[in-house]
Design a protein around this motif. Sequence first.
Motif, PDB file in Angstrom:
ATOM      1  N   ALA A 210       0.836  -1.207   0.000  1.00 44.44           N
ATOM      2  CA  ALA A 210       0.000   0.000   0.000  1.00 44.44           C
ATOM      3  C   ALA A 210       0.868   1.254   0.000  1.00 44.44           C
ATOM      4  CB  ALA A 210      -0.934  -0.003   1.208  1.00 44.44           C
ATOM      5  N   ALA A 211       1.942   1.237   0.776  1.00 42.56           N
ATOM      6  CA  ALA A 211       2.831   2.400   0.826  1.00 42.56           C
ATOM      7  C   ALA A 211       3.502   2.640  -0.523  1.00 42.56           C
ATOM      8  CB  ALA A 211       3.881   2.205   1.913  1.00 42.56           C
ATOM      9  N   LEU A 212       3.940   1.573  -1.161  1.00 42.58           N
ATOM     10  CA  LEU A 212       4.585   1.720  -2.462  1.00 42.58           C
ATOM     11  C   LEU A 212       3.610   2.275  -3.489  1.00 42.58           C
ATOM     12  CD1 LEU A 212       7.231   1.232  -4.009  1.00 42.58           C
ATOM     13  CD2 LEU A 212       6.357  -1.040  -4.603  1.00 42.58           C
ATOM     14  N   ASP A 213       2.390   1.773  -3.477  1.00 38.44           N
ATOM     15  CA  ASP A 213       1.379   2.274  -4.406  1.00 38.44           C
ATOM     16  C   ASP A 213       1.107   3.749  -4.160  1.00 38.44           C
ATOM     17  OD1 ASP A 213      -0.828   1.824  -6.419  1.00 38.44           O
ATOM     18  OD2 ASP A 213      -2.032   2.448  -4.701  1.00 38.44           O
ATOM     19  N   TRP A 214       1.033   4.137  -2.908  1.00 34.18           N
ATOM     20  CA  TRP A 214       0.742   5.528  -2.555  1.00 34.18           C
ATOM     21  C   TRP A 214       1.874   6.461  -2.986  1.00 34.18           C
ATOM     22  CZ3 TRP A 214      -2.852   8.809  -1.880  1.00 34.18           C
ATOM     23  CH2 TRP A 214      -2.665   9.990  -1.171  1.00 34.18           C
ATOM     24  N   VAL A 215       3.093   6.100  -2.638  1.00 38.87           N
ATOM     25  CA  VAL A 215       4.221   6.995  -2.895  1.00 38.87           C
ATOM     26  C   VAL A 215       4.554   7.053  -4.376  1.00 38.87           C
ATOM     27  CG1 VAL A 215       6.685   7.321  -2.433  1.00 38.87           C
ATOM     28  CG2 VAL A 215       5.130   6.804  -0.564  1.00 38.87           C
ATOM     29  N   ARG A 216       4.256   6.001  -5.136  1.00 42.31           N
ATOM     30  CA  ARG A 216       4.441   6.078  -6.589  1.00 42.31           C
ATOM     31  C   ARG A 216       3.555   7.149  -7.204  1.00 42.31           C
ATOM     32  NH1 ARG A 216       4.919   0.296  -9.591  1.00 42.31           N
ATOM     33  NH2 ARG A 216       5.260   1.743 -11.328  1.00 42.31           N
ATOM     34  N   GLY A 217       2.485   7.528  -6.521  1.00 41.88           N
ATOM     35  CA  GLY A 217       1.611   8.576  -7.017  1.00 41.88           C
ATOM     36  C   GLY A 217       2.064   9.979  -6.681  1.00 41.88           C
ATOM     37  N   PHE A 218       3.100  10.123  -5.863  1.00 40.01           N
ATOM     38  CA  PHE A 218       3.637  11.444  -5.578  1.00 40.01           C
ATOM     39  C   PHE A 218       4.191  12.030  -6.882  1.00 40.01           C
ATOM     40  CE2 PHE A 218       4.931  11.156  -0.807  1.00 40.01           C
ATOM     41  CZ  PHE A 218       3.681  10.659  -0.486  1.00 40.01           C
TER      42      PHE A 218
END
Length: 267
Positions: A210-218
């Motif tokens: 979930a964290a990787l998915d979120w931060v890839r959207g930064f």
Amino acid sequence: MRDSAREHGPGPTNYDGELRSHDRILRREAAVQRHDHVLDIGCGSGQTTRQAARTAREGRAFGVDVSATAIERARELALAEGVGNVAFEHADAQVHRFPPERFDVAISRFGTMFFDDPVAAFANIGRGLRPAGRLVMMVWQPAERNEWDVAIRRALSGARPTGAAAPAGPDAFSLGDPGTAERILGAAGFAGIAFTDVHEPVHYGPDVDAALDWVRGFTSTSEVLSRLDPAASERALGRLRETFSAHLDDDGVRFDSRAWIISARRL
């Protein structure tokens, strides 16, 4: 008018979830009163606006954001939650013609760092405040004091970022230096400028995926990855995954952060 995260919205992680530890402090420092009329700058999906409206139950809250998608979501949530004394508008607070001297307090949760001309923008917001009306905003302290930024940049670059310049583009840390922020607000017609240290974690999701998915959207992350060839991009994502694994605990993936609550009064 937003930090480097993607749009607010539902999902395993969202902007409200990321900043849940910060909200209590913003509510406390804003000290919204029962009869207040509140302006929320860069309101996103409207969580902070709805919170203000519930406190100002005999007043009103008005949220503005440059994202039409976020404003649409904010209206949906206000309707679903039955918050009637709130309104939202797709607008840019830098230039939007607010009703003159309408608001008792203007609040913002990381929604004021990206103004093209910050003095003009804050002067415009000030015109919407009543005389001695308050501005209470949360902004990031300098990048080097924010573990989340240091760790992500290190993972993406594959080296320690000491001395490295931040990525080009909008600067999430533009108000992090108190002297700079004080000069801007003073020139825009504010006085009584004060800084309160905020030391709370950011939450990037319940697990590493979930964290990787979120931060890839930064925005900053996606821009770096887009400049890499496929193999280098995969290596960078692998380093991000390792970084998030090292920051995983029973509360999910968390990073240290430092922010300011900047408060001021319109002259």
